[in-house]
Design a protein around this motif. Sequence first.
Motif, PDB file in Angstrom:
ATOM      1  N   CYS A 256     104.814  -4.256  12.745  1.00  0.00           N
ATOM      2  CA  CYS A 256     104.437  -4.548  14.260  1.00  0.00           C
ATOM      3  C   CYS A 256     104.145  -3.289  15.101  1.00  0.00           C
ATOM      4  O   CYS A 256     104.807  -2.245  15.234  1.00  0.00           O
ATOM      5  N   LEU A 257     102.956  -3.319  15.300  1.00  0.00           N
ATOM      6  CA  LEU A 257     102.298  -2.257  16.431  1.00  0.00           C
ATOM      7  C   LEU A 257     102.195  -2.834  17.694  1.00  0.00           C
ATOM      8  O   LEU A 257     101.520  -3.824  17.712  1.00  0.00           O
ATOM      9  N   THR A 258     102.044  -1.904  18.646  1.00  0.00           N
ATOM     10  CA  THR A 258     101.699  -2.160  19.987  1.00  0.00           C
ATOM     11  C   THR A 258     100.927  -0.824  20.610  1.00  0.00           C
ATOM     12  O   THR A 258     101.397   0.283  20.212  1.00  0.00           O
ATOM     13  N   GLY A 259      99.841  -1.005  21.492  1.00  0.00           N
ATOM     14  CA  GLY A 259      99.297   0.164  21.780  1.00  0.00           C
ATOM     15  C   GLY A 259      98.325  -0.112  23.111  1.00  0.00           C
ATOM     16  O   GLY A 259      97.889  -1.487  23.056  1.00  0.00           O
ATOM     17  N   TYR A 260      98.392   0.747  24.134  1.00  0.00           N
ATOM     18  CA  TYR A 260      97.405   0.667  24.908  1.00  0.00           C
ATOM     19  C   TYR A 260      95.960   1.429  24.783  1.00  0.00           C
ATOM     20  O   TYR A 260      95.904   2.614  24.371  1.00  0.00           O
ATOM     21  N   THR A 261      94.775   0.948  24.933  1.00  0.00           N
ATOM     22  CA  THR A 261      93.609   1.397  25.006  1.00  0.00           C
ATOM     23  C   THR A 261      92.675   1.015  25.803  1.00  0.00           C
ATOM     24  O   THR A 261      92.711  -0.294  26.325  1.00  0.00           O
ATOM     25  N   PRO A 262      91.451   1.758  26.476  1.00  0.00           N
ATOM     26  CA  PRO A 262      90.621   1.368  27.049  1.00  0.00           C
ATOM     27  C   PRO A 262      89.719   0.728  25.800  1.00  0.00           C
ATOM     28  O   PRO A 262      89.706   1.028  24.890  1.00  0.00           O
ATOM     29  N   CYS A 263      88.711  -0.423  26.463  1.00  0.00           N
ATOM     30  CA  CYS A 263      88.114  -0.967  25.324  1.00  0.00           C
ATOM     31  C   CYS A 263      86.713  -0.795  26.038  1.00  0.00           C
ATOM     32  O   CYS A 263      86.446  -0.841  27.087  1.00  0.00           O
ATOM     33  N   PHE A 264      85.710  -0.811  24.829  1.00  0.00           N
ATOM     34  CA  PHE A 264      84.308  -0.847  25.275  1.00  0.00           C
ATOM     35  C   PHE A 264      83.361  -1.820  24.650  1.00  0.00           C
ATOM     36  O   PHE A 264      83.313  -1.979  23.283  1.00  0.00           O
ATOM     37  N   ARG A 265      82.519  -2.701  25.505  1.00  0.00           N
ATOM     38  CA  ARG A 265      81.691  -3.449  25.113  1.00  0.00           C
ATOM     39  C   ARG A 265      80.523  -3.764  25.517  1.00  0.00           C
ATOM     40  O   ARG A 265      80.549  -3.991  26.670  1.00  0.00           O
ATOM     41  N   ARG A 266      79.427  -3.748  24.886  1.00  0.00           N
ATOM     42  CA  ARG A 266      78.270  -3.943  25.650  1.00  0.00           C
ATOM     43  C   ARG A 266      77.893  -5.069  26.436  1.00  0.00           C
ATOM     44  O   ARG A 266      77.309  -5.249  27.306  1.00  0.00           O
ATOM     45  N   GLU A 267      78.418  -6.361  25.606  1.00  0.00           N
ATOM     46  CA  GLU A 267      78.388  -7.642  26.445  1.00  0.00           C
ATOM     47  C   GLU A 267      77.006  -7.819  26.782  1.00  0.00           C
ATOM     48  O   GLU A 267      76.636  -8.317  27.827  1.00  0.00           O
ATOM     49  N   ALA A 268      76.026  -7.597  25.573  1.00  0.00           N
ATOM     50  CA  ALA A 268      74.624  -7.841  25.958  1.00  0.00           C
ATOM     51  C   ALA A 268      74.227  -9.442  26.263  1.00  0.00           C
ATOM     52  O   ALA A 268      74.974 -10.281  25.391  1.00  0.00           O
ATOM     53  N   GLY A 269      73.464  -9.574  27.170  1.00  0.00           N
ATOM     54  CA  GLY A 269      73.351 -10.977  27.724  1.00  0.00           C
ATOM     55  C   GLY A 269      74.121 -11.868  28.446  1.00  0.00           C
ATOM     56  O   GLY A 269      73.881 -13.025  28.635  1.00  0.00           O
ATOM     57  N   SER A 270      74.945 -10.946  29.167  1.00  0.00           N
ATOM     58  CA  SER A 270      76.063 -11.790  29.991  1.00  0.00           C
ATOM     59  C   SER A 270      75.558 -11.651  31.561  1.00  0.00           C
ATOM     60  O   SER A 270      75.503 -10.323  31.933  1.00  0.00           O
TER      61      SER A 270
END
Length: 424
Positions: A256-270
Amino acid sequence: MLQVPFIRENKEEVLAGLAKRNFKDAVAIIEDVIATDELKRSTQAKLDKVLAESNSLNKEIGLLFKSGEVQKANILKEKSGKLKISAKELQEEFNQAEQKLLNLLYTIPNVPNKIVPAGSSEDDNITVFEAGEKPELHSGALPHWELAKKYNLIDFELGNKITGAGFPVYRGKGARLQRALINYFLDKNTAAGYEETQVPHLVNEASGMGTGQLPDKEGQMYHVTIDDLYLIPTGEVPMTNIFRGDLLKEDDFPICLTGYTPCFRREAGSYGAHVRGLNRLHQFDKVEIVRIEHPDKSAEALNGMVTHVKEILGELKLPYRILNLCGGDLGFTSTLTYDFEVFSTGQDRWLEISSVSNFETFQANRLKLRYKNAEGKSTLAHTLNGSSLALPRVLAAILENYQTPEGIKIPDVLIPYTGFDMIS
């Protein structure tokens, strides 16, 4: 990635599951998988036969040379040369069939669990749980992007200046509230038995392939071309890939793992009003939980993860609901997903804030993540993950649902983390 033996032995079940997903050309692709696998296996059998004959012939040639029968040995050497050419051709045919089979398998999504409802879009998802009361807001209540501007919490225009749309700048108490949520989520997860990890925010292609982001979502990931690395769309990718290629023991479970990260998504077409403010970002913060489980325990583990996220939302006192995603809205790699949505009173709409999913062996097969069972046999593990939680929409819901004429109250559970109880 589905296993070929499973496809061969459960063809009708696989096709029924893909139909539930509305997966196009399922019949043709599955037939192609089976035919390509048969070609691969028959080519391997021919290659094995040629190699065995070649090895036997080489031994015979050696004995003939030893005994001085050079002429006979040279005749056999000519035959051996032809066998080597044949073996090379068969090896090339095998490699082509193997690569074609792999490429076909990469296009096939996971088979939905039997309890996944049929449907083509989010409109067909089924609400399985709802809790919390929607607050009655005062006259003149605002959506979160107006509240963020009024109280100088988040600067969307400044983010646009620095980078572009979808990259907000958090300031003052907005930044402090963001950090408070991260620490609160991590504390809740570690108290529940999840080991905190800090992982890279860029991954290589093998990691993206291992968890199914590649090649399925290649256009949605930011690609650092000069180094051939990808910015992570979720902490699931690096955390799960910690175990890529590993052979575990049964007593290693559960992991069982947990972690904080920034996340990056292009979300093209939104585009449109539904992506205003924090509703849809290119960079956002998230705390993730990941589990590596024994196959017999993964269904129970998924229920435990759902209960865990429910507890967090209960403590934040936000109105929320849980949806069982239909086949048409299910993620490519998931066999069963429960989405959590909070009610945004300022926008009068539900906002997705967490997906808790079981992938069973789908990711593990790509990752070559196995364990030795009691009989000593190498067996694929099960993988699961969930957002616990994604911050932007949680923050949006807090700002909107906790607003008063005097300012924005801070949920009681967060006050020890923020150091203040009101934004005014």
